[in-house]
Design a protein around this motif. Structure first.
Motif, short mmCIF file in Angstrom:
data_model
loop_
_atom_site.label_atom_id
_atom_site.label_comp_id
_atom_site.label_asym_id
_atom_site.label_seq_id
_atom_site.Cartn_x
_atom_site.Cartn_y
_atom_site.Cartn_z
N VAL A 21 0.69 -1.65 -22.88
CA VAL A 21 0.04 -2.08 -21.60
C VAL A 21 0.81 -1.84 -20.31
CG1 VAL A 21 -0.82 -4.23 -20.38
CG2 VAL A 21 -0.85 -4.18 -23.12
N VAL A 22 2.08 -2.04 -20.26
CA VAL A 22 2.65 -1.86 -18.97
C VAL A 22 2.86 -0.13 -18.81
CG1 VAL A 22 3.76 -4.01 -18.81
CG2 VAL A 22 5.07 -1.98 -20.08
N ASN A 23 3.19 0.33 -19.89
CA ASN A 23 3.32 1.87 -19.63
C ASN A 23 1.94 2.48 -19.38
OD1 ASN A 23 5.92 1.93 -20.24
ND2 ASN A 23 5.63 2.16 -22.59
N GLY A 24 0.80 1.90 -19.66
CA GLY A 24 -0.60 2.50 -19.15
C GLY A 24 -1.09 2.11 -17.98
N ILE A 25 -0.45 1.45 -17.07
CA ILE A 25 -0.73 1.12 -15.70
C ILE A 25 -0.44 2.27 -14.72
CG2 ILE A 25 -0.21 -0.36 -13.75
CD1 ILE A 25 0.24 -2.78 -15.69
N ALA A 26 -1.32 2.39 -14.01
CA ALA A 26 -1.50 3.50 -12.87
C ALA A 26 0.01 3.75 -12.15
CB ALA A 26 -2.42 3.19 -11.84
N THR A 27 0.34 4.85 -11.94
CA THR A 27 1.49 5.27 -11.24
C THR A 27 1.93 4.45 -10.04
OG1 THR A 27 0.44 7.05 -9.84
CG2 THR A 27 1.23 7.73 -12.08
N GLY A 28 3.10 4.49 -9.67
CA GLY A 28 3.64 3.70 -8.48
C GLY A 28 4.06 2.48 -8.82
N VAL A 29 3.98 2.24 -10.16
CA VAL A 29 4.65 0.83 -10.49
C VAL A 29 5.30 1.11 -11.76
CG1 VAL A 29 4.13 -1.44 -11.52
CG2 VAL A 29 2.98 -0.73 -9.66
N LYS A 30 6.68 0.53 -11.88
CA LYS A 30 7.37 0.53 -13.44
C LYS A 30 7.75 -0.86 -13.56
CE LYS A 30 11.73 1.57 -11.27
NZ LYS A 30 13.01 2.33 -11.05
N PHE A 31 8.08 -0.94 -14.81
CA PHE A 31 8.30 -2.34 -15.32
C PHE A 31 9.57 -2.31 -16.05
CE2 PHE A 31 3.81 -2.20 -14.99
CZ PHE A 31 3.49 -3.68 -14.74
N GLY B 225 0.81 -1.08 0.09
CA GLY B 225 0.03 0.14 0.06
C GLY B 225 0.89 1.37 -0.01
N SER B 226 2.16 1.13 0.03
CA SER B 226 3.01 2.38 0.09
C SER B 226 3.06 3.00 -1.20
CB SER B 226 4.33 1.87 0.04
OG SER B 226 4.93 1.52 -0.68
N CYS B 227 3.23 4.39 -0.98
CA CYS B 227 3.25 5.19 -2.41
C CYS B 227 4.13 5.27 -3.30
CB CYS B 227 2.55 6.34 -2.04
SG CYS B 227 3.90 7.52 -0.85
N SER B 228 5.34 4.83 -2.82
CA SER B 228 6.80 4.65 -3.44
C SER B 228 6.48 3.91 -4.74
CB SER B 228 7.86 4.22 -2.81
OG SER B 228 7.65 2.80 -2.39
N THR B 229 7.38 4.30 -5.92
CA THR B 229 7.35 3.49 -7.07
C THR B 229 8.15 2.03 -6.87
OG1 THR B 229 7.50 5.62 -8.11
CG2 THR B 229 8.00 3.54 -9.46
N ARG B 230 7.47 1.27 -7.34
CA ARG B 230 7.89 -0.23 -7.21
C ARG B 230 8.09 -1.04 -8.56
NH1 ARG B 230 4.61 -3.45 -3.52
NH2 ARG B 230 6.63 -4.51 -2.48
N THR B 231 9.10 -1.95 -8.73
CA THR B 231 9.52 -2.18 -10.14
C THR B 231 9.05 -3.76 -9.98
OG1 THR B 231 11.55 -1.08 -10.19
CG2 THR B 231 11.22 -2.94 -11.52
N VAL B 232 8.25 -3.99 -11.14
CA VAL B 232 7.92 -5.45 -11.28
C VAL B 232 8.73 -6.02 -12.76
CG1 VAL B 232 5.67 -7.01 -12.06
CG2 VAL B 232 5.52 -4.82 -10.70
N THR B 233 9.17 -6.87 -12.55
CA THR B 233 10.01 -7.55 -13.54
C THR B 233 9.41 -8.65 -14.33
OG1 THR B 233 12.04 -7.44 -12.36
CG2 THR B 233 12.33 -8.82 -14.10
#
Length: 336
Positions: A48-58, A18-26
């Motif tokens: 698809v991955v670029n369109g996911i909500a903020t807080g997650v990068k791939f 639930g944290s607001c920091s950006t988290r990476t998904v591999t």
């Protein structure tokens, strides 16, 4: 170069869902002679991955499992223009199970998602996976509700395998769920600690436990290229899965042997009593031959099952690495 390194927790990975920091998904993508699929895969996945909500990068981690075509060159060409693509080149073809294990051991994300490059694992499903993960799920299984791209024979054999496996195995695997799942970093760490050489990842994924949720999707046909999975390879994978996950086949033959010993003892008593009371009958050639052939065939079958387990014991005691890395791109490894 050290083998089978497990990436440790970073501060980002330790953050709560639930944290607001950006988290990476591999995204872990094993590939073997998939030159026709690389660009269509990137073209489909990136929006698809670029369109996911903020807080997650791939980031995308390709595992080149000894390809002999232009697969490696095409991935390196894409990586030269994008910082979110990395590549592991294995020294030869070790098989998809080993390639996926290599990817999980080197993935750096707070969560990982294995998926096939042929786009039979629709990238759009990732959106729902991320939502479930951010709500607290440690594992999100993607279940194939329909498989219109598969032949009736493949569907029938797959259903038969799930029934047989879940009947025999101590820890069942969810039906219709392949390698396309989301794993939290905590689950990845647990999976990477399982060091057996004869790997059947679906069983290992279930064995480690953790809270799991399930979503369904319709599995499409391949977008490009041809499948590398022949029925012979699928048969060998099924045997690996059963013999690596349970000793029930050995136990069955133990009980069957006890049963046949009791039947033989009873039959011997009947023959002995009949001989003492009524004399010796003329022996029957046909019945004797049938008994020899039937029991000989069952003995050979039992020895084959024992041989399967002995072969896997031999593989384990040699302690050879599950895979060997030829090169990494980018070449700098995370220190452990």
């Amino acid at each position: 170069m050290s083998l089978n390194n497990i990436i440790p927790f970073s501060e980002e990975q330790k953050a709560t869902p639930g944290s607001c920091s950006t988290r990476t998904v591999t995204l872990i993508v094993p590939v073997y002679n998939e030159e026709e699929s690389i660009q269509p895969f990137l073209d489909k996945v990136s929006p698809v991955v670029n369109g996911i909500a903020t807080g997650v990068k791939f980031d995308i981690l390709f595992v080149n499992d000894g390809s002999r075509d232009a697969t490696e060159r095409l991935i390196l060409s894409a990586a030269s223009c994008r910082s979110d693509i990395s590549l592991i080149n294995l020294s030869r073809n070790f098989g998809k199970e080993a390639a996926l294990y290599a990817g999980m051991c080197h993935a750096k994300g707070a969560a990982v998602i294995p998926l096939d490059v042929d786009l039979q694992d629709p990238p759009e499903v990732i959106v729902e996976m991320i939502a479930r993960w951010r709500d607290g799920a440690k594992v999100v299984n993607a279940c194939r509700a329909r498989r219109p791209g598969d032949s009736w024979l493949k569907k029938a054999t797959a259903n038969a395998f799930y029934r047989v496996f879940n009947t025999l195995a101590e820890q069942p695997i969810p039906r219709g769920v392949g390698d396309f799942r989301l794993f939290d970093r905590e689950v990845v760490q647990a999976i990477c600690q399982l060091g057996e050489r004869s790997r059947f990842n679906k069983a290992l994924f279930s064995w480690v436990g953790f809270e799991a949720e399930e979503i369904t999707y319709e599995r499409p046909a391949r977008a490009a290229g041809e499948t590398r999975w022949s029925y012979w390879k699928l048969w060998k994978l099924a045997l690996d899965g059963i013999f690596a996950s349970t000793t029930v086949p050995l136990r069955i033959w133990t009980y069957f042997g006890i049963f046949m010993a009791l039947v033989s003892l009873a039959y011997s008593a009947v023959i002995l009593g009949n001989t003492l009371l009524f004399g010796v009958d003329v022996p029957g050639y046909a019945s004797t031959l049938i008994l020899i052939l039937v029991f000989g065939g069952m003995n050979m079958f039992a020895l084959g099952i024992i041989g399967e387990y002995i072969g896997r014991i031999y593989t384990e005691v040699r302690q050879r690495p599950v895979y060997i890395i030829r090169s990494l791109h980018p070449s700098t490894e995370t220190e452990v």
